[in-house]
Scaffold this motif. Structure first.
Motif, PDB file in Angstrom:
ATOM      1  N   GLN A   3       0.875  -1.169   0.000  1.00 44.78           N
ATOM      2  CA  GLN A   3       0.000   0.000   0.000  1.00 44.78           C
ATOM      3  C   GLN A   3       0.916   1.225   0.000  1.00 44.78           C
ATOM      4  N   ALA A   4       0.640   2.181  -0.879  1.00 44.43           N
ATOM      5  CA  ALA A   4       1.544   3.319  -1.008  1.00 44.43           C
ATOM      6  C   ALA A   4       0.789   4.596  -1.326  1.00 44.43           C
ATOM      7  N   SER A   5       1.412   5.677  -0.945  1.00 44.78           N
ATOM      8  CA  SER A   5       0.971   7.010  -1.346  1.00 44.78           C
ATOM      9  C   SER A   5       2.089   7.603  -2.180  1.00 44.78           C
ATOM     10  N   ILE A   6       1.732   8.123  -3.364  1.00 45.33           N
ATOM     11  CA  ILE A   6       2.718   8.767  -4.232  1.00 45.33           C
ATOM     12  C   ILE A   6       2.362  10.242  -4.306  1.00 45.33           C
ATOM     13  N   TYR A   7       3.378  11.072  -4.133  1.00 46.06           N
ATOM     14  CA  TYR A   7       3.200  12.516  -4.121  1.00 46.06           C
ATOM     15  C   TYR A   7       3.997  13.156  -5.248  1.00 46.06           C
ATOM     16  N   LEU A   8       3.476  14.252  -5.771  1.00 49.96           N
ATOM     17  CA  LEU A   8       4.226  15.117  -6.683  1.00 49.96           C
ATOM     18  C   LEU A   8       4.645  16.319  -5.861  1.00 49.96           C
ATOM     19  N   ARG A   9       5.917  16.685  -5.947  1.00 52.17           N
ATOM     20  CA  ARG A   9       6.456  17.781  -5.149  1.00 52.17           C
ATOM     21  C   ARG A   9       7.182  18.770  -6.059  1.00 52.17           C
ATOM     22  N   LEU A  10       7.075  20.043  -5.711  1.00 54.46           N
ATOM     23  CA  LEU A  10       7.871  21.088  -6.356  1.00 54.46           C
ATOM     24  C   LEU A  10       8.848  21.617  -5.328  1.00 54.46           C
ATOM     25  N   GLU A  11      10.116  21.562  -5.681  1.00 54.30           N
ATOM     26  CA  GLU A  11      11.133  22.018  -4.739  1.00 54.30           C
ATOM     27  C   GLU A  11      11.094  23.537  -4.625  1.00 54.30           C
ATOM     28  N   ASN A  12      11.536  24.018  -3.488  1.00 51.40           N
ATOM     29  CA  ASN A  12      11.634  25.448  -3.227  1.00 51.40           C
ATOM     30  C   ASN A  12      13.034  25.689  -2.685  1.00 51.40           C
ATOM     31  N   PRO A  13      13.786  26.631  -3.154  1.00 48.45           N
ATOM     32  CA  PRO A  13      13.381  27.686  -4.088  1.00 48.45           C
ATOM     33  C   PRO A  13      13.374  27.211  -5.537  1.00 48.45           C
ATOM     34  N   VAL A  14      12.673  27.977  -6.362  1.00 54.98           N
ATOM     35  CA  VAL A  14      12.615  27.744  -7.793  1.00 54.98           C
ATOM     36  C   VAL A  14      13.577  28.728  -8.459  1.00 54.98           C
ATOM     37  N   ARG A  15      14.439  28.211  -9.297  1.00 56.16           N
ATOM     38  CA  ARG A  15      15.410  29.060  -9.989  1.00 56.16           C
ATOM     39  C   ARG A  15      14.678  30.080 -10.869  1.00 56.16           C
ATOM     40  N   GLY A  16      15.010  31.353 -10.695  1.00 57.84           N
ATOM     41  CA  GLY A  16      14.407  32.424 -11.483  1.00 57.84           C
ATOM     42  C   GLY A  16      13.183  33.056 -10.850  1.00 57.84           C
ATOM     43  N   LEU A  17      12.873  32.673  -9.621  1.00 60.35           N
ATOM     44  CA  LEU A  17      11.677  33.171  -8.953  1.00 60.35           C
ATOM     45  C   LEU A  17      12.064  33.726  -7.586  1.00 60.35           C
ATOM     46  N   HIS A  47       7.655  38.908  -9.917  1.00 61.44           N
ATOM     47  CA  HIS A  47       8.601  38.207  -9.047  1.00 61.44           C
ATOM     48  C   HIS A  47       9.587  37.346  -9.822  1.00 61.44           C
ATOM     49  N   LEU A  48       9.712  37.596 -11.104  1.00 58.52           N
ATOM     50  CA  LEU A  48      10.662  36.846 -11.918  1.00 58.52           C
ATOM     51  C   LEU A  48      12.047  37.467 -11.840  1.00 58.52           C
ATOM     52  N   ASP A  49      13.033  36.607 -11.900  1.00 60.03           N
ATOM     53  CA  ASP A  49      14.421  37.047 -11.856  1.00 60.03           C
ATOM     54  C   ASP A  49      15.194  36.222 -12.877  1.00 60.03           C
ATOM     55  N   GLY A  50      14.925  36.469 -14.148  1.00 63.70           N
ATOM     56  CA  GLY A  50      15.571  35.700 -15.209  1.00 63.70           C
ATOM     57  C   GLY A  50      14.697  34.543 -15.634  1.00 63.70           C
ATOM     58  N   GLY A  51      15.299  33.578 -16.327  1.00 65.04           N
ATOM     59  CA  GLY A  51      14.564  32.400 -16.786  1.00 65.04           C
ATOM     60  C   GLY A  51      14.103  31.547 -15.614  1.00 65.04           C
ATOM     61  N   LEU A  52      12.962  30.970 -15.738  1.00 62.33           N
ATOM     62  CA  LEU A  52      12.344  30.171 -14.689  1.00 62.33           C
ATOM     63  C   LEU A  52      12.584  28.694 -14.978  1.00 62.33           C
ATOM     64  N   GLU A  53      13.110  27.947 -13.992  1.00 61.68           N
ATOM     65  CA  GLU A  53      13.342  26.514 -14.158  1.00 61.68           C
ATOM     66  C   GLU A  53      12.848  25.779 -12.927  1.00 61.68           C
ATOM     67  N   PHE A  54      12.114  24.702 -13.171  1.00 62.73           N
ATOM     68  CA  PHE A  54      11.703  23.853 -12.059  1.00 62.73           C
ATOM     69  C   PHE A  54      11.519  22.433 -12.543  1.00 62.73           C
ATOM     70  N   GLN A  55      11.564  21.504 -11.588  1.00 58.37           N
ATOM     71  CA  GLN A  55      11.448  20.090 -11.910  1.00 58.37           C
ATOM     72  C   GLN A  55      10.451  19.430 -10.965  1.00 58.37           C
ATOM     73  N   PRO A  56       9.429  18.768 -11.508  1.00 58.97           N
ATOM     74  CA  PRO A  56       8.539  17.983 -10.657  1.00 58.97           C
ATOM     75  C   PRO A  56       9.282  16.764 -10.102  1.00 58.97           C
ATOM     76  N   VAL A  57       9.023  16.429  -8.854  1.00 57.83           N
ATOM     77  CA  VAL A  57       9.652  15.296  -8.182  1.00 57.83           C
ATOM     78  C   VAL A  57       8.548  14.391  -7.646  1.00 57.83           C
ATOM     79  N   PHE A  58       8.692  13.087  -7.867  1.00 56.02           N
ATOM     80  CA  PHE A  58       7.731  12.129  -7.336  1.00 56.02           C
ATOM     81  C   PHE A  58       8.349  11.416  -6.142  1.00 56.02           C
ATOM     82  N   GLU A  59       7.560  11.308  -5.060  1.00 59.83           N
ATOM     83  CA  GLU A  59       7.987  10.628  -3.850  1.00 59.83           C
ATOM     84  C   GLU A  59       6.957   9.566  -3.490  1.00 59.83           C
ATOM     85  N   ILE A  60       7.418   8.497  -2.848  1.00 64.48           N
ATOM     86  CA  ILE A  60       6.526   7.419  -2.434  1.00 64.48           C
ATOM     87  C   ILE A  60       6.696   7.152  -0.950  1.00 64.48           C
ATOM     88  N   GLU A  61       5.569   6.886  -0.290  1.00 69.33           N
ATOM     89  CA  GLU A  61       5.556   6.448   1.105  1.00 69.33           C
ATOM     90  C   GLU A  61       4.774   5.145   1.148  1.00 69.33           C
TER      91      GLU A  61
END
Length: 168
Positions: free
Chosen positions: A84-98, A151-165
């Motif tokens: 039995q598992a829970s899978i999460y999508l996470r956005l890391e902070n800080p985000v480059r360019g924000l 609130h932008l500071d140049g190009g914006l880059e982010f990566q979705p991350v999946f985690e499982i519990e």
């Protein structure tokens, strides 16, 4: 108006995927998505509101939106089959360019087993809860990215991350 013209040239990058598996806590692990098609997607945001013939608030004037369709994720869940598992999508902070996390909002719909949702940087969202029955969970995401251009500071880059519990 000069700010709007300058911001329109902004490019956002949605980074997909980078394989890493590591413990976040004793029960939480980052899922390996290295079998997903590797991509660095460059998207050009557009203005969310049309100012033709009407006054816009500061929030409306600086609101940008970008869309990414068909981002494929292949999550390696083989070692969790039968659990039995829970899978999460996470956005890391800080985000480059924000300069502030509240200036970015990412929404998505899915085309498979994972749930649609919305996130701000630093948050995570439950996309799956149940028994893991497959070696690989595959789904396609359609992202809508909302940005406050103030609130932008140049190009914006982010990566979705999946985690499982896992429960058992």
């Amino acid at each position: 108006m000069m700010w709007r013209a300058a911001t329109f040239a902004l490019l956002c990058a949605l980074l997909l995927p980078v394989a890493q598996v590591g413990a976040q806590s004793s029960r939480t692990q980052r899922l390996d998505d290295s079998s997903s098609p590797a991509a660095r997607l460059m998207v050009t945001p557009r203005w969310m509101h049309d100012s033709a013939g009407r006054e816009l608030s500061d929030d409306q004037m600086n609101a940008l939106i970008a869309e990414v369709r068909g981002a494929e994720f292949r999550l390696d869940t083989e070692k969790f089959i039968g659990k039995q598992a829970s899978i999460y999508l996470r956005l890391e902070n800080p985000v480059r360019g924000l300069r502030t996390p509240s200036a970015l909002r990412v929404q998505w719909t899915t085309r498979g087993k994972l749930r649609p949702g919305m996130l701000l940087p630093g948050e995570r969202f439950l996309v799956f809860n149940g028994a893991v029955t497959e070696k690989r969970m595959v789904d396609f995401f359609d992202f809508t990215i909302q940005i406050d251009g103030r609130h932008l500071d140049g190009g914006l880059e982010f990566q979705p991350v999946f985690e499982i519990e896992t429960v058992n």
